[in-house]
Scaffold this active site. Structure first.
Site, PDB file in Angstrom:
ATOM      1  N   LEU A  33       0.658  -1.275   0.105  1.00  0.00           N
ATOM      2  CA  LEU A  33       0.028  -0.127   0.064  1.00  0.00           C
ATOM      3  C   LEU A  33       0.988   1.330  -0.034  1.00  0.00           C
ATOM      4  CD1 LEU A  33      -2.822  -1.079   2.620  1.00  0.00           C
ATOM      5  CD2 LEU A  33      -2.746  -1.451  -0.175  1.00  0.00           C
ATOM      6  N   GLY A  36      -0.616   1.997  -3.436  1.00  0.00           N
ATOM      7  CA  GLY A  36      -1.708   1.453  -3.647  1.00  0.00           C
ATOM      8  C   GLY A  36      -2.976   1.584  -2.450  1.00  0.00           C
ATOM      9  N   TYR A 141      14.028   5.057 -13.340  1.00  0.00           N
ATOM     10  CA  TYR A 141      13.198   4.297 -13.548  1.00  0.00           C
ATOM     11  C   TYR A 141      12.997   3.216 -14.685  1.00  0.00           C
ATOM     12  CZ  TYR A 141       8.043   2.947 -14.304  1.00  0.00           C
ATOM     13  OH  TYR A 141       6.933   2.200 -14.750  1.00  0.00           O
ATOM     14  N   GLY A 267      13.965  17.098 -20.392  1.00  0.00           N
ATOM     15  CA  GLY A 267      14.253  15.797 -20.596  1.00  0.00           C
ATOM     16  C   GLY A 267      13.183  14.789 -21.109  1.00  0.00           C
TER      17      GLY A 267
END
Ligand code: NAD
Length: 304
Positions: A33, A36, A141, A267
């Site tokens: 969580l 979420g 990422y 970017g």
């Protein structure tokens, strides 16, 4: 089938859980969580509020004995990844290595992995971007999602782990967080329904591949049976501009406040969309929800 979904209380994961339940499967969810919400996790799925790195995860694998694991749990923000590259790598790279390892140790028949078509390729050489385009992420990422893919490939070579990697484009739909830094459809919808002004980065003519979350969920149902050891782009194959999204949402919400134009994002890749014929040919999957219909469903779900 018994299916374990990590990140099943998140935006995309909750739609996949729902689709698996509708198809009659037995579904368990692991989600800490972090982003979420308990309320996202559909009734009928057992939610374990646990971190994928926690010892408890091993017990859940051993007790539930899943046939399939669908791994979505991730740190999903480019901005957060840029601020803390090690945390991002631990959750996305290390977390995926751990889940792949647990799949091998527990005899899981297949691991389905939510990768990121928008970030693993980096700046495109040409459009649309095919799966065999060079992988040159330009954010931590994108790199950590790629590391996850690479570990899954490694576990396949070392231990025969069966997998399907799905590289999603930009998802939108119900339950996307309107307060996040990404997800322009959710952010604009939230603002318009609250009577607040939207800010468009730059001129707004930048185009990305926006896919309705229900189409992603359907690809994940197909991947239960198809796409063994394959990697597939899951997108619309078309670019939609931020200005087009803004106008469609104004028409749907009835909002008439003009947008404020801010500076372009540093970017940011200006135009980006995926080539999806590989998924059409091998998974018999094509996007089915037209953009306007997806917008209508999203706005309806966001209304109080
Ligand atoms: P989300 O943040 O809503 O979902 C991620 C879920 O993982 C959340 O419920 C979060 O609480 C959970 N989580 C995070 N760290 C965890 C941990 N250590 N242990 C257990 N649970 C953890 O984001 P989303 O947009 O639904 O993304 C889902 C997946 O799809 C992610 O893997 C993301 O990288 C991928 N993806 C998303 C998009 C997109 O457009 N949203 C595009 C491509 C790929």
């Amino acid at each position: 089938m018994k299916i374990l979904v990590t990140g099943g209380a998140g935006f995309i994961g909750s739609h996949i859980v729902e689709a698996y339940l509708v198809a009659g499967h037995d579904v368990a969810v692991i989600d800490n969580l972090a982003t979420g919400r308990r309320a996202n996790c559909p009734e009928g799925a057992r939610l374990h509020e646990v971190d994928i790195h926690a010892r408890e995860t091993e017990r859940i694998f051993a007790d539930f004995r899943p046939d399939i694991v669908n791994h979505l749990a991730a740190q999903a923000s480019v901005k957060v990844s840029t601020g803390d590259i090690v945390f991002d790598l631990e959750v996305n790279g290390g977390g995926t290595a751990r889940i792949a390892d647990l799949c091998v140790k527990n005899g899981v028949k297949k691991l389905i992995y939510a990768s990121s078509g928008g970030t693993v390729y980096g700046n495109p050489d040409s459009l649309p971007v095919r799966e065999d385009h060079p992988l040159r992420p330009v954010s931590p990422y994108g790199m950590s999602k790629l590391v996850g893919e690479q570990y899954i490939g490694l576990m396949h070579r070392l231990h025969g782990l069966q997998y399907t990697v799905l590289r999603y484009s930009n998802a939108f739909g119900p339950r996307q967080d309107p307060n996040g830094e990404a997800g322009v459809v959710a952010i604009f919808t939230g603002k318009m329904l609250a009577g607040e002004q939207c800010t468009i980065d730059g001129d707004g003519d930048q185009r990305k591949d926006y896919i309705y979350v229900g189409d992603i969920a359907r690809a994940n149902v197909i991947a239960l049976e198809a796409g063994a050891n394959g990697t597939y782009n899951i997108g619309t194959g078309e670019g939609t501009s931020v200005n087009t999204i803004f106008k469609a949402l104004q028409a749907e919400t009835g909002d008439a406040t003009p947008a404020h134009h801010g500076p372009p994002r540093i970017g940011d890749v200006r135009d980006f969309w995926l080539e999806t014929s590989h998924a059409a040919a091998e998974l018999n999957w094509r996007p089915e929800v037209p953009f306007e219909e997806g917008i209508r469903l999203t706005v309806a779900s966001f209304r109080p």
